[in-house]
Design a protein around this motif. Sequence first.
Motif, PDB file in Angstrom:
ATOM      1  N   MET A  92       0.384   0.805  -8.560  1.00 35.88           N
ATOM      2  CA  MET A  92      -0.514  -0.250  -8.080  1.00 35.88           C
ATOM      3  C   MET A  92      -0.004  -1.636  -8.464  1.00 35.88           C
ATOM      4  N   VAL A  93       0.497  -1.781  -9.680  1.00 35.19           N
ATOM      5  CA  VAL A  93       1.003  -3.081 -10.127  1.00 35.19           C
ATOM      6  C   VAL A  93       2.238  -3.469  -9.315  1.00 35.19           C
ATOM      7  N   ILE A  94       3.158  -2.540  -9.155  1.00 32.78           N
ATOM      8  CA  ILE A  94       4.385  -2.845  -8.397  1.00 32.78           C
ATOM      9  C   ILE A  94       4.051  -3.174  -6.950  1.00 32.78           C
ATOM     10  N   GLY A  95       3.202  -2.363  -6.330  1.00 31.97           N
ATOM     11  CA  GLY A  95       2.811  -2.635  -4.947  1.00 31.97           C
ATOM     12  C   GLY A  95       2.110  -3.971  -4.798  1.00 31.97           C
ATOM     13  N   GLY A  96       1.215  -4.279  -5.736  1.00 35.41           N
ATOM     14  CA  GLY A  96       0.497  -5.550  -5.669  1.00 35.41           C
ATOM     15  C   GLY A  96       1.389  -6.755  -5.903  1.00 35.41           C
ATOM     16  N   LEU A  97       2.363  -6.623  -6.802  1.00 33.01           N
ATOM     17  CA  LEU A  97       3.265  -7.746  -7.069  1.00 33.01           C
ATOM     18  C   LEU A  97       4.264  -7.968  -5.939  1.00 33.01           C
TER      19      LEU A  97
ATOM     20  N   THR B  69       4.608   1.607   7.509  1.00 31.98           N
ATOM     21  CA  THR B  69       4.085   1.595   6.139  1.00 31.98           C
ATOM     22  C   THR B  69       2.597   1.916   6.086  1.00 31.98           C
ATOM     23  N   LEU B  70       1.823   1.346   6.998  1.00 27.82           N
ATOM     24  CA  LEU B  70       0.396   1.672   7.008  1.00 27.82           C
ATOM     25  C   LEU B  70       0.175   3.122   7.425  1.00 27.82           C
ATOM     26  N   GLY B  71       1.004   3.615   8.345  1.00 22.44           N
ATOM     27  CA  GLY B  71       0.906   5.024   8.730  1.00 22.44           C
ATOM     28  C   GLY B  71       1.236   5.941   7.572  1.00 22.44           C
ATOM     29  N   ALA B  72       2.283   5.618   6.821  1.00 20.16           N
ATOM     30  CA  ALA B  72       2.637   6.434   5.667  1.00 20.16           C
ATOM     31  C   ALA B  72       1.531   6.407   4.615  1.00 20.16           C
ATOM     32  N   ALA B  73       0.966   5.240   4.374  1.00 22.72           N
ATOM     33  CA  ALA B  73      -0.133   5.134   3.397  1.00 22.72           C
ATOM     34  C   ALA B  73      -1.351   5.910   3.867  1.00 22.72           C
ATOM     35  N   PHE B  74      -1.669   5.837   5.151  1.00 23.14           N
ATOM     36  CA  PHE B  74      -2.837   6.541   5.682  1.00 23.14           C
ATOM     37  C   PHE B  74      -2.616   8.055   5.628  1.00 23.14           C
ATOM     38  N   LEU B  75      -1.438   8.502   6.041  1.00 25.50           N
ATOM     39  CA  LEU B  75      -1.177   9.942   6.046  1.00 25.50           C
ATOM     40  C   LEU B  75      -1.153  10.511   4.618  1.00 25.50           C
ATOM     41  N   LYS B  76      -0.543   9.810   3.692  1.00 24.10           N
ATOM     42  CA  LYS B  76      -0.517  10.281   2.312  1.00 24.10           C
ATOM     43  C   LYS B  76      -1.908  10.265   1.706  1.00 24.10           C
ATOM     44  N   GLY B  77      -2.676   9.235   2.022  1.00 18.90           N
ATOM     45  CA  GLY B  77      -4.041   9.142   1.497  1.00 18.90           C
ATOM     46  C   GLY B  77      -4.950  10.193   2.108  1.00 18.90           C
ATOM     47  N   ALA B  78      -4.676  10.605   3.350  1.00 22.54           N
ATOM     48  CA  ALA B  78      -5.520  11.591   4.011  1.00 22.54           C
ATOM     49  C   ALA B  78      -5.196  13.004   3.548  1.00 22.54           C
ATOM     50  N   LEU B  79      -3.995  13.229   3.013  1.00 23.97           N
ATOM     51  CA  LEU B  79      -3.601  14.581   2.614  1.00 23.97           C
ATOM     52  C   LEU B  79      -4.097  14.961   1.275  1.00 23.97           C
TER      53      LEU B  79
ATOM     54  N   LEU C  86       0.819  -1.208   0.000  1.00 25.54           N
ATOM     55  CA  LEU C  86       0.000   0.000   0.000  1.00 25.54           C
ATOM     56  C   LEU C  86       0.853   1.258   0.000  1.00 25.54           C
ATOM     57  N   ALA C  87       1.931   1.236   0.774  1.00 24.46           N
ATOM     58  CA  ALA C  87       2.809   2.411   0.816  1.00 24.46           C
ATOM     59  C   ALA C  87       3.409   2.674  -0.564  1.00 24.46           C
ATOM     60  N   ILE C  88       3.795   1.630  -1.276  1.00 26.81           N
ATOM     61  CA  ILE C  88       4.318   1.807  -2.632  1.00 26.81           C
ATOM     62  C   ILE C  88       3.220   2.324  -3.549  1.00 26.81           C
ATOM     63  N   ALA C  89       2.028   1.740  -3.453  1.00 24.06           N
ATOM     64  CA  ALA C  89       0.937   2.134  -4.343  1.00 24.06           C
ATOM     65  C   ALA C  89       0.467   3.561  -4.088  1.00 24.06           C
ATOM     66  N   ILE C  90       0.562   4.023  -2.857  1.00 22.90           N
ATOM     67  CA  ILE C  90       0.037   5.347  -2.531  1.00 22.90           C
ATOM     68  C   ILE C  90       1.124   6.414  -2.530  1.00 22.90           C
TER      69      ILE C  90
END
Length: 187
Positions: A139-144, A177-187, A125-129
């Motif tokens: 999204m592809v890189i993060g998912g793979l 990683t989840l914190g980084a994804a959440f913070l980036k997604g919230a901004l 998720l951190a890579i995808a976001i």
Amino acid sequence: MSALWVLALAPLPLAGAYLLKQAWDGPSPNRPWFILGGWGLLVVAIAASVPLMGPARGPSAILAIASTVALVLVALGVERRNAKKKAARELAPEPSDRRRVVWRGWLRGFLAGPLAGIAALGCGLAIAICAPGQIQSRMVIGGLMVPFLWAGGMAWTLSDDKILRAFAVLAGVSVVTLGAAFLKGAL
């Protein structure tokens, strides 16, 4: 013109790969210097290639030279063995000397399964976001990456003797990683 720059910079990755091969060959007092010198020469070669050949062509040409030289150096060290000659029997590695406790097995299973999966999903998720680039590529890189990271986390957790260390690393990776994804997604 860029082929001339590749030839001019070729001795740097050649020497870097040679120093790393020297460090790999065995323990010696100079081993840390070989490692530092080898990686240093590769970094200098890549850094010098960017202004000379461009940010895409330069590093890829230097890395192609370095990996080819490393492959040749490794191939030179291959030794042929007689397949019919029996090797001396080696003892299997000893299992952990600790007492077997049921809760440790359950805890290790929890760490290897769900917690390693959460850490792997967090990295994906951190890579995808958070990573730069096109959204589809991210999204592809993060998912793979997720299944490979999960498998690596499982293998490492099950083979490591220190349960607390495995928990700390997996929990830390999950939180960051989840914190980084959440913070980036919230901004």
